[in-house]
Design a protein around this motif. Structure first.
Motif, short mmCIF file in Angstrom:
data_model
loop_
_atom_site.label_atom_id
_atom_site.label_comp_id
_atom_site.label_asym_id
_atom_site.label_seq_id
_atom_site.Cartn_x
_atom_site.Cartn_y
_atom_site.Cartn_z
N ASP A 149 8.12 12.88 -5.93
CA ASP A 149 6.95 12.53 -5.38
C ASP A 149 6.82 11.48 -4.55
OD1 ASP A 149 4.21 12.36 -5.09
OD2 ASP A 149 4.16 11.09 -7.12
N GLN A 150 6.35 11.70 -3.12
CA GLN A 150 6.43 10.63 -2.27
C GLN A 150 5.39 9.58 -2.38
OE1 GLN A 150 6.03 13.48 1.05
NE2 GLN A 150 8.20 13.25 1.62
N GLY A 151 4.49 9.93 -3.27
CA GLY A 151 2.99 9.05 -3.55
C GLY A 151 3.29 7.68 -3.71
N GLY A 152 4.63 7.00 -4.22
CA GLY A 152 4.90 5.83 -4.44
C GLY A 152 5.46 5.11 -3.05
N ALA A 153 5.77 5.74 -2.29
CA ALA A 153 6.52 5.31 -0.88
C ALA A 153 5.57 4.31 -0.52
CB ALA A 153 6.73 6.30 0.21
N THR A 154 6.15 3.26 0.14
CA THR A 154 5.06 2.10 0.49
C THR A 154 4.94 2.06 2.09
OG1 THR A 154 6.99 0.77 0.45
CG2 THR A 154 5.29 0.64 -1.26
N LEU A 155 3.80 1.76 2.68
CA LEU A 155 3.73 1.78 4.01
C LEU A 155 4.43 0.69 4.81
CD1 LEU A 155 2.05 2.97 6.51
CD2 LEU A 155 0.47 1.10 5.96
N HIS A 156 5.33 1.06 5.79
CA HIS A 156 6.04 -0.03 6.42
C HIS A 156 5.43 -0.34 7.83
CE1 HIS A 156 9.62 -1.26 8.58
NE2 HIS A 156 10.25 -1.53 7.55
N THR A 157 4.94 0.63 8.68
CA THR A 157 4.58 0.30 9.67
C THR A 157 3.47 1.36 10.11
OG1 THR A 157 6.16 1.47 11.07
CG2 THR A 157 6.63 -0.78 10.77
N ILE A 201 0.75 -1.09 0.02
CA ILE A 201 -0.07 0.10 0.05
C ILE A 201 0.99 1.28 -0.04
CG2 ILE A 201 -0.18 0.01 2.54
CD1 ILE A 201 -3.38 1.02 1.93
N THR A 202 0.59 2.09 -0.67
CA THR A 202 1.27 3.27 -1.01
C THR A 202 0.96 4.71 -0.26
OG1 THR A 202 0.31 4.38 -2.83
CG2 THR A 202 2.04 2.48 -3.31
N PHE A 203 1.88 5.53 -0.19
CA PHE A 203 1.35 6.87 0.60
C PHE A 203 0.37 7.40 -0.05
CE2 PHE A 203 2.45 11.37 1.29
CZ PHE A 203 1.88 11.66 2.52
N ALA A 204 0.14 7.35 -1.45
CA ALA A 204 -1.13 8.02 -2.12
C ALA A 204 -2.14 7.14 -1.65
CB ALA A 204 -0.77 7.68 -3.76
N ASP A 205 -2.29 5.77 -1.59
CA ASP A 205 -3.48 5.05 -1.02
C ASP A 205 -3.95 5.46 0.33
OD1 ASP A 205 -3.34 3.71 -3.51
OD2 ASP A 205 -1.96 2.15 -2.36
N VAL A 206 -2.73 5.69 1.31
CA VAL A 206 -3.25 5.98 2.55
C VAL A 206 -3.57 7.37 2.59
CG1 VAL A 206 -2.07 6.24 4.83
CG2 VAL A 206 -1.32 4.21 3.55
N LYS A 207 -3.23 8.34 2.01
CA LYS A 207 -3.68 9.62 1.90
C LYS A 207 -5.30 9.56 1.57
CE LYS A 207 -1.06 12.03 -0.68
NZ LYS A 207 -0.36 13.21 -1.38
N GLU A 208 -5.67 8.75 0.71
CA GLU A 208 -7.15 8.29 0.33
C GLU A 208 -7.90 7.87 1.39
OE1 GLU A 208 -7.85 6.32 -3.25
OE2 GLU A 208 -6.46 7.52 -4.54
N VAL A 209 -7.32 6.95 2.14
CA VAL A 209 -7.97 6.52 3.27
C VAL A 209 -7.86 7.38 4.40
CG1 VAL A 209 -7.12 4.83 5.42
CG2 VAL A 209 -6.94 4.01 3.10
N PHE A 210 -7.13 8.23 4.65
CA PHE A 210 -7.24 9.34 5.62
C PHE A 210 -8.37 10.18 5.18
CE2 PHE A 210 -2.37 9.54 6.63
CZ PHE A 210 -2.51 8.67 7.55
N ALA A 211 -8.41 10.62 3.69
CA ALA A 211 -9.50 11.50 3.32
C ALA A 211 -10.71 10.77 3.73
CB ALA A 211 -9.54 11.98 1.84
N SER A 212 -11.06 9.70 3.42
CA SER A 212 -12.34 8.82 3.52
C SER A 212 -12.77 8.63 5.06
CB SER A 212 -12.44 7.45 2.97
OG SER A 212 -11.49 6.58 3.41
#
Length: 164
Positions: free
Chosen positions: A142-150, A90-101
């Motif tokens: 762009d940090q959007g492709g960074a992946t969630l580590h913890t 899961i990427t930072f871009a994905d998690v930003k969408e999770v935060f928004a939702s």
């Protein structure tokens, strides 16, 4: 599942402030997860349910909930006996969408000396949640492709009153 983590600092009943005995009554007993081969049997202790690690104080209050997503599979148990899975990439871009939702307010926390990771902080009361991301290409702009580590949530308000 990550939306729940961003909103509450945990997943289902696994959250800071919950009593381990109550959680065990719902999910069954946890697995001891001390990280060191000859760990002392004193408190705080570390337990786990699936990929969620818990740090529990001597009065059996969960103080920390930690999710590691850098493994090949990430499984989280649910109260109904089901197991949910988190995509480990899961990427930072994905998690930003999770935060928004989830309606979660967050802020970026970068580590200037460590270009290979950064964190997004969600402040809840009395819990703080840190989502740490790994940057595979430290030259990328762009940090959007960074992946969630913890993802780690910690209770700020618990003071152990147990004499155990």
């Amino acid at each position: 599942m990550l939306a729940d983590f961003a909103r509450t600092g945990g997943v289902g009943v696994l959250k800071p402030g919950a009593l381990l005995d109550d959680v065990s009554g719902i999910l069954g007993p946890p697995v001891a997860a001390d990280c060191f081969p000859n760990a002392r049997k004193s408190w705080p202790r570390t337990f786990r349910y699936g990929e969620l690690r818990l740090e529990v104080c001597r009065c059996r209050v969960i103080e920390v909930v930690a999710l590691s997503t850098w493994t090949e599979s990430v499984e989280i148990p649910a109260a109904d006996g089901a197991v949910s899975a988190v995509v480990p990439t899961i990427t930072f871009a994905d998690v930003k969408e999770v935060f928004a939702s989830a309606g979660a307010r967050w802020e970026l926390n970068e580590f200037p000396a460590v270009r290979s990771q950064f964190a997004a902080l969600v402040e809840l009361d009395p819990v703080g949640v840190r989502f740490t991301f790994h940057v595979p290409d430290t030259g990328a702009t762009d940090q959007g492709g960074a992946t969630l580590h913890t993802a780690i949530s910690r209770s700020f308000g618990h003071v152990c009153g147990s004499g155990a």
